[in-house]
Enzyme design. Structure first.
Site, PDB file in Angstrom:
ATOM      1  N   LYS A   1       9.586  -8.546  11.485  1.00 15.91           N
ATOM      2  CA  LYS A   1      10.939  -8.779  11.997  1.00 15.91           C
ATOM      3  C   LYS A   1      11.401 -10.223  11.858  1.00 15.91           C
ATOM      4  O   LYS A   1      12.596 -10.506  11.959  1.00 15.91           O
ATOM      5  CB  LYS A   1      11.021  -8.331  13.460  1.00 15.91           C
ATOM      6  CG  LYS A   1      11.031  -6.827  13.613  1.00 15.91           C
ATOM      7  CD  LYS A   1      12.277  -6.249  12.979  1.00 15.91           C
ATOM      8  CE  LYS A   1      12.333  -4.747  13.149  1.00 15.91           C
ATOM      9  NZ  LYS A   1      13.545  -4.179  12.575  1.00 15.91           N
TER      10      LYS A   1
HETATM   11  N1  PMP Z   1       6.444  -1.175  13.124  1.00 14.52           N
HETATM   12  C1  PMP Z   1       6.701  -2.061  14.101  1.00 14.52           C
HETATM   13  C2  PMP Z   1       5.578  -2.532  14.959  1.00 14.52           C
HETATM   14  C3  PMP Z   1       8.007  -2.502  14.324  1.00 14.52           C
HETATM   15  O1  PMP Z   1       8.262  -3.390  15.317  1.00 14.52           O
HETATM   16  C4  PMP Z   1       9.040  -1.997  13.513  1.00 14.52           C
HETATM   17  C5  PMP Z   1      10.447  -2.438  13.788  1.00 14.52           C
HETATM   18  N2  PMP Z   1      11.048  -1.668  14.819  1.00 14.52           N
HETATM   19  C6  PMP Z   1       8.740  -1.057  12.508  1.00 14.52           C
HETATM   20  C7  PMP Z   1       7.420  -0.692  12.334  1.00 14.52           C
HETATM   21  C8  PMP Z   1       9.799  -0.388  11.676  1.00 14.52           C
HETATM   22  O2  PMP Z   1      10.535  -1.243  10.875  1.00 14.52           O
HETATM   23  P1  PMP Z   1      12.087  -0.919  10.623  1.00 14.52           P
HETATM   24  O3  PMP Z   1      12.793  -1.235  11.910  1.00 14.52           O
HETATM   25  O4  PMP Z   1      12.458  -1.858   9.528  1.00 14.52           O
HETATM   26  O5  PMP Z   1      12.238   0.507  10.259  1.00 14.52           O
END
Ligand code: PMP
Length: 313
Positions: A43
């Protein structure tokens, strides 16, 4: 190389071959280790991209407040960049989040508001609505990662090109978890533009609604699930299905087991959504009748979840 501040260290995370786990299949699995980012998760890329854009447009200046609903990682990313850039942060989080993530946000000086878990965005008590309301009342900058197109764009501009470059274009399949959908939408679009034959596969917990939406084109009723960061009971605005070939569902127990296996076989301590992604990659590789190069995203570090994992006492 000396970075001028922490934001210069975001991205360009390494790809590593999972030599021992790949041996169970005819394919080769490569993991992109997103916990190498300064905030310990993928992130950081999105937070940096959104902050830069807002600064360019004059929407953020030192002393301003950033508000967001987060499962923790986006909060940590904004909090650490805010320390450098002098912003204040308020985050709303579902109460199921691990205490490590909450503590981390507080150490950075962010205000944390816990909301009931599992509520859809239209519910007034959900972390999304509460964040929106606070931002409106305070005239603060609202990130809105589920509907902010800069979220997938960050991955289209950074994560996708890094994977293509480091794998030297030799990728058959890309696999990642879906939370907001930013990663799969941005990376998926980039890789399909480079080679439309690359398969793009999403991962979600059993109970989440994405697989059914891909297959039936409509929102079904979800059930409870508990893998932090992935899975939803609604379709985020940024999630586009055009480039997604399949979604694999993983049970929470399979994801946790794979977290253990990753540590013991490869020395990689990653979070539950990474365990889910690798479990899905192995399911996929065992089904495939070809020798494939599979790239899997490991979104964050397992150090954020030690209180949740067993066998740590
Ligand atoms: N795994 C974790 C631990 C996350 O924090 C996130 C983000 N919410 C994701 C996967 C998924 O990524 P995205 O939001 O880009 O789909």
């Amino acid at each position: 190389m000396i970075a001028s501040d922490l934001s210069g260290l975001i991205g360009n995370t390494p790809l590593v071959k999972l030599s021992n786990l790949s041996g169970e299949t005819d394919s080769t699995i490569f993991a992109k280790l997103e916990f190498y980012n300064p905030g310990g998760s993928i992130k950081d890329r999105v937070a940096q991209y959104i902050i830069r854009d807002a600064e360019c447009k004059g929407l953020l200046k030192p002393g301003d407040t950033i508000v967001e609903a987060t499962s923790g990682n986006m909060g940590v990313a904004f909090a650490l960049l805010s320390a450098v850039k002098k912003y204040k942060c308020i985050f709303t989080l579902p109460e199921s989040i691990t205490k490590e993530k909450i503590q981390a946000l507080k150490i950075f000086g962010a205000e944390v508001i816990l909301t009931p878990k599992g509520l859809p965005p239209q519910d007034e008590r959900s972390c999304y609505k509460v964040a929106h309301k606070i931002a409106r009342e305070k005239g603060a900058f609202y990130v809105n990662q589920y509907f902010n197109e800069l979220n997938p764009e960050a991955h289209y501009k950074t994560t996708g090109p890094e994977i293509w470059r480091d794998a030297e274009g030799r990728i058959d399949t890309f696999i990642c978890g879906i939370g907001t959908g930013g990663t799969i939408t941005g990376v998926g679009r980039y890789l399909k533009e480079k080679n439309p034959d690359i398969k793009i596969i999403g991962v979600e917990p059993v109970g989440s609604v994405f697989k059914a939406y891909l297959e039936k084109g409509q929102l079904t009723e979800g059930a409870e699930f508990d893998i932090e960061g992935i899975g939803k009971n609604f379709i985020p605005g940024v999630l586009k299905f055009d480039h997604i070939n399949d979604v694999i569902q993983v049970k929470e127990a399979e994801a946790s087991k794979m977290v253990d296996i990753l540590v013991r076989c490869e020395g990689i301590l990653a979070g539950g959504s990474s365990g889910a992604a690798i479990a899905a990659a192995l399911k996929y590789a065992r089904r495939s009748d070809k020798n494939e190069n599979i790239v899997v995203i490991l979104p964050d570090t397992g150090f954020k979840y030690l209180s949740k994992f067993s066998d740590t006492d």
